[in-house]
Motif scaffolding. Structure first.
Motif, short mmCIF file in Angstrom:
data_model
loop_
_atom_site.label_atom_id
_atom_site.label_comp_id
_atom_site.label_asym_id
_atom_site.label_seq_id
_atom_site.Cartn_x
_atom_site.Cartn_y
_atom_site.Cartn_z
N ILE A 1 4.84 -91.28 6.88
CA ILE A 1 6.09 -90.53 6.70
C ILE A 1 6.12 -89.32 7.63
CG2 ILE A 1 7.42 -89.12 5.07
CD1 ILE A 1 6.44 -91.10 2.87
N ALA A 2 5.00 -88.61 7.71
CA ALA A 2 4.92 -87.44 8.60
C ALA A 2 5.14 -87.86 10.06
CB ALA A 2 3.57 -86.75 8.45
N ARG A 3 4.52 -88.95 10.46
CA ARG A 3 4.68 -89.44 11.83
C ARG A 3 6.14 -89.81 12.09
NH1 ARG A 3 1.41 -93.80 11.79
NH2 ARG A 3 -0.36 -92.42 11.63
N ALA A 4 6.78 -90.46 11.12
CA ALA A 4 8.18 -90.85 11.26
C ALA A 4 9.09 -89.63 11.35
CB ALA A 4 8.60 -91.74 10.10
N LEU A 5 8.71 -88.55 10.65
CA LEU A 5 9.50 -87.30 10.69
C LEU A 5 9.12 -86.41 11.87
CD1 LEU A 5 9.52 -86.42 6.88
CD2 LEU A 5 11.50 -87.05 8.27
N LYS A 6 8.14 -86.87 12.66
CA LYS A 6 7.66 -86.10 13.82
C LYS A 6 7.19 -84.71 13.43
CE LYS A 6 10.25 -88.60 17.25
NZ LYS A 6 11.56 -89.15 17.14
N CYS A 7 6.41 -84.67 12.33
CA CYS A 7 5.79 -83.44 11.90
C CYS A 7 4.39 -83.78 11.39
CB CYS A 7 6.62 -82.74 10.81
SG CYS A 7 6.68 -83.61 9.24
N SER A 8 3.62 -82.78 11.08
CA SER A 8 2.27 -83.04 10.60
C SER A 8 2.27 -83.23 9.09
CB SER A 8 1.34 -81.88 10.97
OG SER A 8 1.66 -80.74 10.20
N SER A 9 1.27 -83.94 8.61
CA SER A 9 1.13 -84.10 7.16
C SER A 9 0.81 -82.73 6.54
CB SER A 9 0.04 -85.12 6.83
OG SER A 9 -1.19 -84.74 7.42
N ALA A 10 0.14 -81.87 7.30
CA ALA A 10 -0.16 -80.51 6.81
C ALA A 10 1.14 -79.74 6.55
CB ALA A 10 -1.03 -79.77 7.82
N HIS A 11 2.13 -79.93 7.42
CA HIS A 11 3.43 -79.27 7.23
C HIS A 11 4.07 -79.74 5.93
CE1 HIS A 11 7.51 -77.85 7.96
NE2 HIS A 11 7.93 -79.10 7.79
N LEU A 12 4.04 -81.06 5.68
CA LEU A 12 4.61 -81.60 4.45
C LEU A 12 3.87 -81.09 3.23
CD1 LEU A 12 5.32 -85.32 5.46
CD2 LEU A 12 6.94 -83.41 5.38
N MET A 13 2.54 -81.04 3.31
CA MET A 13 1.74 -80.57 2.17
C MET A 13 1.99 -79.09 1.88
SD MET A 13 0.03 -83.05 0.85
CE MET A 13 1.42 -84.09 1.18
N ALA A 14 2.06 -78.28 2.94
CA ALA A 14 2.30 -76.84 2.75
C ALA A 14 3.68 -76.62 2.12
CB ALA A 14 2.19 -76.12 4.09
N ALA A 15 4.67 -77.37 2.60
CA ALA A 15 6.02 -77.25 2.03
C ALA A 15 6.03 -77.71 0.58
CB ALA A 15 7.01 -78.05 2.87
N MET A 16 5.24 -78.75 0.28
CA MET A 16 5.16 -79.24 -1.10
C MET A 16 4.52 -78.17 -2.00
SD MET A 16 3.02 -82.38 -2.76
CE MET A 16 1.49 -81.47 -2.66
N GLU A 17 3.47 -77.51 -1.52
CA GLU A 17 2.83 -76.46 -2.31
C GLU A 17 3.80 -75.31 -2.58
OE1 GLU A 17 -0.76 -75.38 -0.26
OE2 GLU A 17 -1.78 -77.20 -0.89
N THR A 18 4.64 -74.99 -1.59
CA THR A 18 5.64 -73.95 -1.77
C THR A 18 6.64 -74.38 -2.85
OG1 THR A 18 5.40 -73.24 0.51
CG2 THR A 18 7.42 -72.59 -0.60
N LYS A 19 7.08 -75.64 -2.78
CA LYS A 19 8.01 -76.17 -3.79
C LYS A 19 7.39 -76.13 -5.18
CE LYS A 19 11.76 -78.20 -1.92
NZ LYS A 19 12.85 -77.29 -1.74
#
Length: 101
Positions: free
Chosen positions: A72-90
């Motif tokens: 999913i991160a690759r498809a969104l052209k972002c890092s999995s770390a970015h998704l995880m950090a945003a998830m932690e914020t949420k």
């Protein structure tokens, strides 16, 4: 001693999962996808999964595996770390820390 086979998925009899992380991750994926102007079906295709599965992830009905998070991160052209950090914020927004009295 006989070698046990590896089983995929949840252990037999498991009926629950932690909803909060699933909901937060799904919200992050949906937000990132809509910010980029990508349709859910397109993102699912880019990640190599079914659109209905992507819908379940975005609604927090399914907890994705690590390989799926990476796709999913690759498809969104972002890092999995970015998704995880945003998830932690949420998650912090959903469950603010409790203050002692």
């Amino acid at each position: 001693m006989q070698k046990r086979s590896i089983q995929r998925g949840r252990p037999a009899g498991t009926t629950t999962y932690e909803a909060e992380p699933a909901i937060a991750f799904g919200a992050v994926v949906r937000e990132e996808r809509t910010n980029q102007g990508i349709a859910q079906e397109t993102l699912a295709h880019l990640a190599g999964i079914e659109r209905s599965h992507m819908g379940k992830i975005e609604r927090g009905e399914h907890v994705p595996t690590l390989p799926l998070i990476l796709k999913i991160a690759r498809a969104l052209k972002c890092s999995s770390a970015h998704l995880m950090a945003a998830m932690e914020t949420k998650l912090a927004e959903l469950d603010p820390p409790k203050r002692g009295n």
